[in-house]
Design an enzyme around this catalytic site. Structure first.
Site, mmCIF file in Angstrom:
data_model
loop_
_atom_site.group_PDB
_atom_site.id
_atom_site.type_symbol
_atom_site.label_atom_id
_atom_site.label_comp_id
_atom_site.label_asym_id
_atom_site.label_seq_id
_atom_site.Cartn_x
_atom_site.Cartn_y
_atom_site.Cartn_z
ATOM 1 N N HIS A 216 -7.078 -8.020 -0.218
ATOM 2 C CA HIS A 216 -7.049 -6.875 0.691
ATOM 3 C C HIS A 216 -7.888 -7.235 1.914
ATOM 4 O O HIS A 216 -9.115 -7.113 1.913
ATOM 5 C CB HIS A 216 -7.616 -5.646 -0.020
ATOM 6 N N ASN B 260 -10.560 -1.179 0.633
ATOM 7 C CA ASN B 260 -11.736 -0.618 1.296
ATOM 8 C C ASN B 260 -11.881 0.889 1.128
ATOM 9 O O ASN B 260 -12.939 1.456 1.405
ATOM 10 C CB ASN B 260 -11.733 -0.981 2.790
ATOM 11 N N HIS B 261 -10.823 1.574 0.659
ATOM 12 C CA HIS B 261 -10.925 3.006 0.390
ATOM 13 C C HIS B 261 -11.120 3.297 -1.097
ATOM 14 O O HIS B 261 -10.908 4.428 -1.544
ATOM 15 C CB HIS B 261 -9.667 3.725 0.882
ATOM 16 N N ASP C 244 0.806 -1.218 0.000
ATOM 17 C CA ASP C 244 0.000 0.000 0.000
ATOM 18 C C ASP C 244 0.845 1.275 0.000
ATOM 19 O O ASP C 244 1.598 1.532 0.942
ATOM 20 C CB ASP C 244 -0.910 0.029 1.225
ATOM 21 N N GLU D 287 -4.661 2.263 -2.924
ATOM 22 C CA GLU D 287 -5.906 2.781 -2.363
ATOM 23 C C GLU D 287 -5.701 3.898 -1.343
ATOM 24 O O GLU D 287 -6.663 4.567 -0.981
ATOM 25 C CB GLU D 287 -6.705 1.637 -1.719
ATOM 26 N N ASN D 288 -4.460 4.110 -0.900
ATOM 27 C CA ASN D 288 -4.159 5.216 0.015
ATOM 28 C C ASN D 288 -3.204 6.224 -0.618
ATOM 29 O O ASN D 288 -2.567 7.002 0.085
ATOM 30 C CB ASN D 288 -3.517 4.684 1.299
ATOM 31 N N HIS E 24 -3.340 -4.300 2.883
ATOM 32 C CA HIS E 24 -4.248 -3.645 3.840
ATOM 33 C C HIS E 24 -3.636 -3.357 5.202
ATOM 34 O O HIS E 24 -3.857 -2.282 5.752
ATOM 35 C CB HIS E 24 -5.542 -4.448 4.040
ATOM 36 N N HIS F 176 -0.528 -2.863 6.106
ATOM 37 C CA HIS F 176 0.657 -1.993 6.038
ATOM 38 C C HIS F 176 1.837 -2.546 6.825
ATOM 39 O O HIS F 176 2.804 -1.826 7.081
ATOM 40 C CB HIS F 176 0.344 -0.566 6.538
#
Length: 257
Positions: A150, A67-68, A8, A39-40, A175, A177
């Site tokens: 994820h 999820n983001h 991520d 996603e981040n 997910h 990290h």
């Protein structure tokens, strides 16, 4: 074939660090394909067209999400229009932007990448990821298949890894990290690691300033997550895959500082 999968990427600082390291990494290891969880990648969580294009321009071939995925509304049309950015396939296709898998034509071989999200401590209303991947594998013709799972728990990730052993080339988790030390090849030839880790600031809590997360856990009150600046790391894994058998020959964890 050597495929680099990157954990991520967190915020602008993570994107900039990836760009500073990825070209040399690809040359040194002879990387054929780069898959990265983005996603981040936008400051404040989520992904935007700007952060996605930055990753692609830096040498990433496929961006996976989590999820983001839908945190930033400005990304919705971009997800629909861009084939090599994928969100978890167990979101309902009829009501959510984007798609859950893509196929990269490498000329001599096609590589499919599937994005899934776990149910444990995540969004339990989503389709069971085991059912989702079964459904997708019936219609994907590519010999080499990669799965970004994820998910929150190691047990769910490991279970999916063993479930897909011999049916896909590699399963890697994202997910949390936090990179895990269980990179290996499963009994029937699927490369596996529970979590790739994170690309972003080292002296942080998942990329966030520690004093902020400490306040949240001490007080139970809402806080605004601000990203830590400073020294960064890039974490991921390299899967060396036999193009003829589609089995993984080796998995090598990677930490670049």
């Amino acid at each position: 074939m050597k495929i680099l999968c990157i954990g991520d990427v967190v915020g602008k600082v993570g994107c900039e660090f990836l760009r500073s390291k990825l070209p040399n990494l690809k040359r040194f290891y002879g990387i054929d394909l780069v898959v990265c969880n983005g996603e981040n990648s936008a400051d404040g969580n989520g992904i935007t067209p700007v952060s996605a294009r930055y990753l692609f321009d830096s040498g990433v071939d496929v961006i996976t999400l989590g999820n983001h995925s839908f945190r930033r509304r400005e990304a919705y049309s971009y997800l629909d229009e861009t084939p090599y950015i994928i969100r978890p396939a167990n979101y309902p296709d009829a009501t959510t932007p984007g798609v859950g898998f893509c196929v990269v034509d490498m000329g001599r071989v096609q590589v499919a990448v599937i994005n899934l999200m776990g149910n444990m401590f995540m969004e339990s209303s989503l389709e069971n990821p085991f059912f989702t991947v079964d459904r997708l594998l019936k219609k994907i013709d590519s010999r080499i298949v990669l799965v970004d799972f994820h998910a929150e728990t190691t047990s769910e990730k490991l279970s999916l890894g063993y479930y897909l052993d011999g049916r896909v080339s590699a399963v890697f988790g994202t997910h949390t990290h936090v990179q895990t030390s269980d990179d290996h090849v499963l009994e029937h030839g699927t490369g596996y690691i529970t979590d790739l880790g994170m690309t972003g600031p080292m002296n942080s809590v998942l990329g966030v300033k520690p004093e902020i997360t400490i306040e949240k856990f001490r007080t139970g009150m809402p806080v605004r997550f601000d990203l830590k600046q400073g020294d960064c790391k890039l974490e991921g894994a390299i899967f060396d895959i036999d193009e003829k058998t589609a089995k993984t020959l080796s998995v090598e964890r990677l930490i670049i500082v």
